[in-house]
Design an enzyme around this catalytic site. Sequence first.
Site, PDB file in Angstrom:
ATOM      1  N   LYS A  87     -19.948   2.917   6.021  1.00 49.15           N
ATOM      2  CA  LYS A  87     -20.024   1.652   5.282  1.00 49.15           C
ATOM      3  C   LYS A  87     -20.365   1.916   3.830  1.00 49.15           C
ATOM      4  CE  LYS A  87     -18.403  -0.527   7.096  1.00 49.15           C
ATOM      5  NZ  LYS A  87     -17.703  -0.496   8.316  1.00 49.15           N
ATOM      6  N   TRP A 117       0.898  -1.156   0.000  1.00 48.41           N
ATOM      7  CA  TRP A 117       0.000   0.000   0.000  1.00 48.41           C
ATOM      8  C   TRP A 117       0.930   1.197   0.000  1.00 48.41           C
ATOM      9  CZ3 TRP A 117      -1.255   4.338   2.936  1.00 48.41           C
ATOM     10  CH2 TRP A 117      -2.496   4.917   2.669  1.00 48.41           C
ATOM     11  N   ASN A 124       7.483  -3.514   5.969  1.00 50.45           N
ATOM     12  CA  ASN A 124       6.190  -2.919   6.288  1.00 50.45           C
ATOM     13  C   ASN A 124       6.450  -1.889   7.381  1.00 50.45           C
ATOM     14  OD1 ASN A 124       3.530  -2.365   7.008  1.00 50.45           O
ATOM     15  ND2 ASN A 124       3.368  -4.167   8.315  1.00 50.45           N
TER      16      ASN A 124
END
Length: 608
Positions: free
Chosen positions: A485, A75, A101
């Site tokens: 959401k 990412w 990471n």
Amino acid sequence: MCGIVGYIGKQQAAPILLEGLTKLEYRGYDSAGIAVYHDGALEVAKAKGRLEVLSEKTDGGKKLVGTMGIGHTRWATHGEPSDVNSHPHLSMSGRFAVVHNGIIENYISLKKKLTDKGFEFISETDTEVIAHLFEYYYKGDIMDAMIKVINRVEGSYALGVLCSDYPDQFIAVRKASPMIVGLGEGENFIASDVTAILKYTRDIYYLEDNEIVVLKKDGVQIFNSDKEEIKKEKFTVDWDVSAAEKGGYEHFMMKEMEEQPKALRDTISPRIKDGKIVLDDISLTTEDIKNINKIHIVACGSAYHVGVVGKYVIEKMCRIPVEVQVASEFRYSDPIIKKNDLVIVISQSGETADTLAALKEAKNHGARILSIVNVVGSAIANASDDVIYTWAGPEIAVATTKAYSTQLAVIYLIATYMAEKLGMLTSGEYANLIAEIESLPDKVAKILEAKEDVQYLASKFYNCHSIFFIGRNLDYAVSMEGSLKLKEISYIHSEAYAAGELKHGTISLIEDGTLVVALATGQDLFDKTVSNIKEVKARGAVVMGVTTEAHSDMETVADYTVKIPTTNEMLLPSLTVVPLQLFGYYVASLKGCDIDKPRNLAKSVTVE
Ligand code: G6P
């Protein structure tokens, strides 16, 4: 963010690495790469885009020969997603390959130093600095080089490092980024998360900051940064493989919504014994509870929304003032924390960078920390005085559902537990609340059984450009989650508003056909919210009302009505949220969105 996996054993490494990475894609999915040791050299394959691209490029990993390797799914933080910015990064001579990471905060000064020494950089990443540093410090002993590297870099890291001089071992370390070690038979692993290796082993080691692990086919050794070997306790994970598989569902999100009744049961049942809430996990005494001056709830995203519910519930039931803040604000707010304040930290992953930093900030101010966490042994769990685990099992979809629900259940357990200790409940009220908490799993299951009704509503509204969610008090708290959401997976603009506040500005956005999802579940505020519904309807809104079976009036005012079962008013958010989760899901599905991996997001946010 980013996911790491590493393997050493007898099998071909690359297919195992790729398979492991598929389980970690929730941590980042803009590019991926693997490096494998073969015949004295390190071979690397990388690809921008989803993991399938890398898998196609390497024929499912078959093209990379070798039984030891490391893999990464990214990412992007430093440098756009591209082949060259993907991990693993090689040192200049190709002797070292590194997956990382985290964030190296002093990478600019290190890059300058290395450039001055003649090192050439090909990527824009902070990670490439580590690969070159290994080469710079390497004098024939990889462990010595590792110790020098970790003493030199600042920031957070989980690192997997291959060295072409070491055909039968690789090395790894972590600090403030997650990494576990998986212990197999004749094969061993590292991974950001157990789900990546669950197929091969459930025996793991949790690593502390700066513990260095040396992995060989037949064994694993762990050292501290003085090169002294450390003996660690093995931990056996009880999740089974299917917990991290889609199991026939089209999306993890639907599977995880359907798992909510079980997750709730697993979280609630062990904590209710002989009609009493038993929180064995925490050391807060009745005296401590009586002395609590104020509660601060700190979290990010949906976990923050649980905190907003928590504020209403704890204040109402315990009459203790509660302040709830997003962690990224709290950490820099110079918080006022007094003696006898309790800080409740909520996190599914237990590794969200802002939440962890907020926790540390609170600790520096002398606060006692009670955390609600899903991932056992995670950084937030480890740093807390007390932890109550949510037994939701692995949650893979970026949009949380079952973790949110179980966090809420824990809030109810804590509030009821404290209220009873404070003498705020009669024995009848206490028993009734416990019975209602225990009934939540079945009631959630009942709502899920009627999911096609919500699907029908989604089919009417999936073309909307903007959707408003309104409610008061607890309904407002749930509106926030419903709105999040929807927007995170369907990309429809959406806002949650306290129903009574709408008229102070936002109502100007309501026009003919705007969808307003109005939550009015409680008794006391039902009529107030109905008034707000009438206000938006008078301005052209189409209203989808969400209420309980006890209210028959909603149908007369709303255009569409969703009904949930009744329960104690404090507990209603556990039920109200379910149709909203389903609505977001079906809208996103009808729009053809990538539900489990929405654009720009990652599940585990380990950067500021
Ligand atoms: C991300 C996730 C959210 C989650 C938030 C906090 O934004 O997409 O679903 O609520 O992080 O994560 P945590 O692991 O701390 O609960």
